[in-house]
Design an enzyme around this catalytic site. Structure first.
Site, PDB file in Angstrom:
ATOM      1  N   LEU A 387      27.262  48.256  -3.555  1.00 61.14           N
ATOM      2  CA  LEU A 387      28.620  47.980  -4.025  1.00 61.14           C
ATOM      3  C   LEU A 387      28.952  46.497  -3.975  1.00 61.14           C
ATOM      4  O   LEU A 387      29.647  45.981  -4.856  1.00 61.14           O
ATOM      5  CB  LEU A 387      29.637  48.781  -3.204  1.00 61.14           C
ATOM      6  CG  LEU A 387      29.745  50.255  -3.600  1.00 61.14           C
ATOM      7  CD1 LEU A 387      28.800  51.108  -2.779  1.00 61.14           C
ATOM      8  CD2 LEU A 387      31.157  50.772  -3.464  1.00 61.14           C
ATOM      9  N   ASP A 388      28.489  45.807  -2.954  1.00 64.97           N
ATOM     10  CA  ASP A 388      28.756  44.373  -2.830  1.00 64.97           C
ATOM     11  C   ASP A 388      28.141  43.619  -4.004  1.00 64.97           C
ATOM     12  O   ASP A 388      28.798  42.805  -4.663  1.00 64.97           O
ATOM     13  CB  ASP A 388      28.179  43.870  -1.503  1.00 64.97           C
ATOM     14  CG  ASP A 388      29.011  42.763  -0.878  1.00 64.97           C
ATOM     15  OD1 ASP A 388      29.990  42.313  -1.499  1.00 64.97           O
ATOM     16  OD2 ASP A 388      28.683  42.340   0.244  1.00 64.97           O
ATOM     17  N   ASP A 389      26.867  43.880  -4.279  1.00 65.15           N
ATOM     18  CA  ASP A 389      26.209  43.236  -5.419  1.00 65.15           C
ATOM     19  C   ASP A 389      26.913  43.579  -6.721  1.00 65.15           C
ATOM     20  O   ASP A 389      27.119  42.711  -7.576  1.00 65.15           O
ATOM     21  CB  ASP A 389      24.746  43.686  -5.504  1.00 65.15           C
ATOM     22  CG  ASP A 389      23.864  42.962  -4.518  1.00 65.15           C
ATOM     23  OD1 ASP A 389      23.211  41.990  -4.919  1.00 65.15           O
ATOM     24  OD2 ASP A 389      23.839  43.348  -3.336  1.00 65.15           O
TER      25      ASP A 389
END
Length: 647
Positions: A387-389
């Site tokens: 999710l961060d990427d």
């Protein structure tokens, strides 16, 4: 006139422009021919040590040159205390020290060599290798150094439990899941390392190695839960050998099916070293030779993690091309200008086809109605997008197409946005890979002495997801997801004004992330939580104008920020956070900019030996070699851009 303008450190615009130009040129030099960036990702001594021990476990032909280079790396990273730390200049760590000593002895270092004597004395002075963590104990059990009574029971039949079971595999994190499944096969079969040299490390123990029992309660564990699970472990230890043979065979077959579905080619299952190594040992234990395709593929994946230099070599825990490329694209778009923007676009074009659109990974077990749309951290890892990427990639694509006045990335952006919205946990936050991974009781299992069995929502990932949703048009007034995300961030702020950083070190990283999210979501800069965060960041600025934070800030008895020597990446985060809070004219910002300008080397970049990122708090830290290349540039360019519109 701004309220801070009369107390501002002078910044020479021409010198600032030269710093930006020099850093941009240096960053572009790292670009791969196909348009992406991938920098080294360095952990501590444990991964290169495990790599050496894996080769000897399998009795692979000795690569004298490679072993010598890894040996050089291990000797250089030995601490003044005699052992090995988890971070640069950090305190002694037992498990890292035991593995490093074992690897050096396996390479051929004499036990009477000065560095080996020093290491052995340091280990024994701290209670000996019996104080190693559970994963180190599993390795020692595989080598026959300790008995299998020294590790928790891991019945392979766990893979057959129904989803409602309190111990189901989908209730733990992806990194634990992909590591444990092959490890359970090993725990059942109890193979013995081939170890052709017959090397052992009994001298690191203060007692008979066969008398070593289970680990004591870890500091994060509750006595009630710990005693319950220790009791269950004792029961399983009695009944596990008597479980039906057919059931065991079915469980092993299920574990193999799980593994082979996620083998992920030469990028490896989960695209992380521990999973890959356990898979290779698992196939070896099952009698599959090194030509067996799944084993051969997994083994080649491991060698792709090696960084081999002229004098030294080490093994990375994983690769970070998507993360590196996306963040570099942000920095280049901030720099602006035809060349930087064009190179950023080429990076985004490289990223676009790497979006996972047709594989419902493990995350879909808890979110079955959500379409895939995320990006992984690594080159390929379709079952485990991040999710961060995904948030960082979507924001970079959105900025690029706004600048170009196009819709080139509109579909990719829409799918990424849809996936992230669907992955919001019920507490309003977002985790790195999973949704509603909130079974905290599992961190009391005997296997979980590291405290990293779960992937719960965190402030930094939540902030990135809120930033992305706000940037593409969702605000608290009309977006339930953003409103709940902001509420999560509001209640997780510490009393002094900071936020926790799970994946970057630590409160500086978390506070930067959240301030950017609050700014993107349109929260008033005079909101008390923003003012508290600004005051906190200013209060911890170092005497030299930079910011630095030590890994010991993750200690369980939290007492606040732990100062460390300034680093370029942590300084950049603090600056970006302050500027997101509307403080571009604050004297602290000018001092921070001057720190970055003064710390810049002749090659246009910044030298950063300290670790500023986190794998698992208190257990495993990371040094992204790219952080000191793109984050300072991003901060300097942002400062220039804001100042040019604020004078």
């Amino acid at each position: 006139m701004n309220k801070h303008s009369g107390n501002r450190t002078a910044i020479d615009p021409a010198a600032l422009e030269m710093s930006i130009a020099s850093a941009t040129e240096a960053l572009l030099a790292y670009r791969h021919a196909d348009g992406h960036w991938a920098f080294e990702l360095e952990a501590d001594s444990t991964i290169p040590s495990e790599y050496i021990l894996l080769r000897h476990y399998l009795a692979e032909p000795i690569d004298v040159v490679l072993e010598a280079k890894i040996g050089n790396y291990l000797r250089r990273t030995q601490g003044a205390h005699g052992g090995w730390p988890l971070v640069h200049d950090g305190p002694f760590d037992m498990s890292a020290s035991v593995k490093s000593y074992f690897a050096l002895k396996m390479i051929g270092d004499s036990v009477d060599a000065a560095h080996m004597v020093k290491a052995r004395e340091a280990i024994r002075a701290r209670g000996g290798a019996a104080n190693s963590n559970v994963l180190t104990r599993f390795l020692l059990a595989l080598y026959g150094v300790v008995s299998w009574r020294a590790v928790p029971v891991l019945p392979i039949e766990i893979v057959l439990l129904p989803i409602w079971s309190p111990f189901h595999l989908y209730k733990i994190s992806y990194w634990a899941r992909t590591t444990i499944v092959p490890l359970m096969v090993l725990a059942v079969l109890k193979p013995r390392a081939k170890n052709p040299k017959g090397v052992g490390i009994e001298e690191l123990f203060l007692q008979d190695t066969k008398s070593v029992g289970m680990n004591p309660k870890a500091p994060h564990q509750s006595w009630g839960w710990f005693l319950l699970f220790r009791g269950i472990d004792g029961i399983l230890r009695v009944i596990e050998p008597h479980l039906p043979k057919k059931l065991r065979e079915r469980a092993i077959a299920s574990a193999l099916a799980f593994t082979e579905e996620r083998l992920n080619g030469e990028d490896g299952m989960g695209a992380i070293y521990p999973s890959m190594a356990n898979i290779v040992m698992m196939y070896d234990a099952l009698g599959k030779d090194d030509h067996f395709p799944p084993r051969a593929i997994a083994r080649r994946a491991i060698d792709k993690l090696l960084v081999i230099g002229e004098e030294e070599a080490y093994c990375q825990p994983c690769l970070s091309p998507v993360w590196d490329t996306a963040l570099t694209c942000h920095a280049l778009q901030e720099v602006g200008g035809a060349n930087a923007v064009a190179k950023a676009k080429q990076g985004l074009d490289w990223l676009k086809p790497r979006q996972v659109l047709d594989v419902k990974g493990d995350w879909a077990v808890k979110a079955p109605n959500i379409r895939p749309g995320g990006w992984p951290f690594q080159y390929n890892n379709a079952h485990y997008p991040d999710l961060d990427d995904t948030a960082v990639v979507v924001m970079a694509m959105d900025r690029a197409q706004r600048h170009a006045g196009s819709k080139e990335y509109a579909t990719a952006i829409a799918r990424g946005r849809e996936w992230i919205e669907g992955m919001q946990s019920r507490d309003g936050g977002w985790a790195a890979f999973d949704v509603n991974n909130l079974e905290y009781y599992l961190n009391n299992l005997p296997f979980a002495d590291h405290g990293a069995l779960l992937d719960p929502p965190t402030e930094d990932v939540t902030a990135r997801c809120v930033s992305m949703l706000a940037q593409v048009g969702e605000f608290t007034q009309r977006s339930k997801a953003v409103a709940e995300g902001i509420a999560y961030l509001r209640r997780t702020q510490h009393a002094e004004g900071s936020w926790y950083g799970r994946w970057g070190l630590n409160y500086i990283y978390g506070t930067w992330s959240v301030l950017c999210a609050l700014n993107a979501a349109g929260i008033d800069h005079q909101d008390p939580m923003i003012r508290k965060a600004v005051e906190w960041l200013v209060s911890i600025q170092s005497w030299d104008g930079g910011w630095g934070e030590d890994a010991i800030s993750y200690r369980l008895d939290y007492s606040g920020y732990e100062q460390a020597p300034s680093t370029s990446s942590q300084t950049a985060w603090a600056l970006l956070g302050l500027m997101a809070a509307g403080e571009v004219e604050h004297p602290a910002v000018a001092r921070g900019v001057n720190y970055l300008k003064n710390a810049q080397t002749e090659n246009g970049l910044w030298d950063e030996q300290r670790y500023t990122a986190t794998g698992f708090p208190r257990v495993f830290y990371l040094r992204y070699h790219g952080y000191s290349k793109f984050f300072p540039l991003w901060a300097l360019a942002r400062y220039r851009n804001l100042r040019s519109t604020n004078v």
